[in-house]
Design an enzyme around this catalytic site. Sequence first.
Site, PDB file in Angstrom:
ATOM      1  N   HIS A  56       0.842  -1.196   0.000  1.00 15.96           N
ATOM      2  CA  HIS A  56       0.000   0.000   0.000  1.00 15.96           C
ATOM      3  C   HIS A  56       0.873   1.240   0.000  1.00 15.96           C
ATOM      4  CE1 HIS A  56       0.796  -0.584   4.289  1.00 15.96           C
ATOM      5  NE2 HIS A  56       0.319   0.614   4.564  1.00 15.96           N
ATOM      6  N   HIS A  58       1.342   3.990   1.969  1.00 22.21           N
ATOM      7  CA  HIS A  58       1.842   4.780   3.092  1.00 22.21           C
ATOM      8  C   HIS A  58       3.372   4.862   3.067  1.00 22.21           C
ATOM      9  CE1 HIS A  58      -2.071   4.258   5.610  1.00 22.21           C
ATOM     10  NE2 HIS A  58      -2.143   5.275   4.767  1.00 22.21           N
ATOM     11  N   ASP A  60       5.682   4.835   5.211  1.00 24.77           N
ATOM     12  CA  ASP A  60       6.497   3.903   5.984  1.00 24.77           C
ATOM     13  C   ASP A  60       6.519   2.504   5.373  1.00 24.77           C
ATOM     14  OD1 ASP A  60       3.804   3.466   6.741  1.00 24.77           O
ATOM     15  OD2 ASP A  60       4.395   2.662   8.686  1.00 24.77           O
ATOM     16  N   HIS A  61       6.004   2.401   4.134  1.00 30.01           N
ATOM     17  CA  HIS A  61       6.099   1.142   3.383  1.00 30.01           C
ATOM     18  C   HIS A  61       6.724   1.335   1.999  1.00 30.01           C
ATOM     19  CE1 HIS A  61       3.683  -1.512   6.094  1.00 30.01           C
ATOM     20  NE2 HIS A  61       3.381  -0.316   6.567  1.00 30.01           N
ATOM     21  N   HIS A 114      -7.490  -0.932   5.759  1.00 26.79           N
ATOM     22  CA  HIS A 114      -6.499   0.050   6.236  1.00 26.79           C
ATOM     23  C   HIS A 114      -6.413   1.195   5.233  1.00 26.79           C
ATOM     24  CE1 HIS A 114      -2.913   1.544   8.208  1.00 26.79           C
ATOM     25  NE2 HIS A 114      -2.190   1.399   7.109  1.00 26.79           N
ATOM     26  N   ASP A 133      -0.322  -3.857   6.308  1.00 25.64           N
ATOM     27  CA  ASP A 133      -1.004  -3.374   7.506  1.00 25.64           C
ATOM     28  C   ASP A 133      -2.469  -3.799   7.540  1.00 25.64           C
ATOM     29  OD1 ASP A 133       1.371  -2.214   8.172  1.00 25.64           O
ATOM     30  OD2 ASP A 133       0.686  -0.135   7.998  1.00 25.64           O
ATOM     31  N   HIS A 171       4.187  -4.562  11.061  1.00 22.04           N
ATOM     32  CA  HIS A 171       4.574  -3.887  12.303  1.00 22.04           C
ATOM     33  C   HIS A 171       4.667  -4.877  13.458  1.00 22.04           C
ATOM     34  CE1 HIS A 171       4.194   0.379  11.036  1.00 22.04           C
ATOM     35  NE2 HIS A 171       3.260  -0.101  10.211  1.00 22.04           N
TER      36      HIS A 171
END
Length: 243
Positions: A56, A58, A60-61, A114, A133, A171
Site C-alpha cells: 500500500h 503509506h 512507511d512502506h 487500512h 497493515d 509492524h
Amino acid sequence: MTLSPITVPMLSDNYAWILRDDASGAIAFVDPADGQAAIAAVEQMGAKLDMILLTHHHDDHIAGVEALRARYGAPVVGNGADAHRLPRLDISVSEGDTVTFAGHTAEIIDTPGHTVGHISYFFPDGPILFCGDTMFSLGCGRMFEGTPEQFFQSFQKIAALPEETLICAGHEYTQSNARFALSIDPDNALLQERAAEVDRMRAAGMQTLPVRLGDELPVNPYLLAADAPSFGRIRAMKDNFKG
C-alpha cells in the site's frame, strides 16, 4: 520450504520483509520503509535484488523504493488502481492476477480496509502471506480509508488460506494487540497462552512475526468477528483503548 521470509526491522516498529528463494538465492523486498536500511539488508545477504513488492501507499512502506530501484534496477510491483499514490510501477496488478518470482507464483489478493488500495501477496509454495497493515498478529491495521464491510471481507479472504500460512505483517504490534484482545476476550485460554508467550518473547528481544494463520484463528479478535458490524465495533474499541 524453498521460500523463506526474513524480517527487516525498520524505523521504530516497522517490518519490511525479504523473501528468499533458498534454491537460487534470489530475493524480493516487500515494503521498504528506509532505503539505506534496505540496501544494507540486501548487501548483508550477498545477493542482488530481483523484485520489489508493495502492499500500500503509506510512506512507511514505500519510502525506500527509489533507493533500491536506483541501486539494483529491480522491478516494482503494486496495485495498478492505486498507482497514482505509489512509486512508479513496473508491474501493475489487481486481485486475481499473479506475479512470478524465482519460479514461484504469488497470488494477488485485494485486502482493503487500512487503505482502499491495499493488496496482499500470497505465495502457496510457502505458504506465505505478505499482508502489510491489513492483519497483524492479534490485530488489524487502523481503518483509515476502508469500511468495516471491506475490512471484514479482507479478513474472510485471509481466514480461508491454509492454516500453515505464515503471516508476514508490517509492524511489531503484537504485545499491545494482546492487551486489547484480552480486554474483550479475557476467558480465551489460547489467547492467554499467546499473550504470555508474546510477553516472554519481547522481554527476550525476540520478534513475534511471522506467525502461523492457524495460531491466529482462535485468538485474533478480528478473525473471530462474526460479521462486519462486529468487526467495526471491535476496531472502534481498539482505537479508544488505553491499556
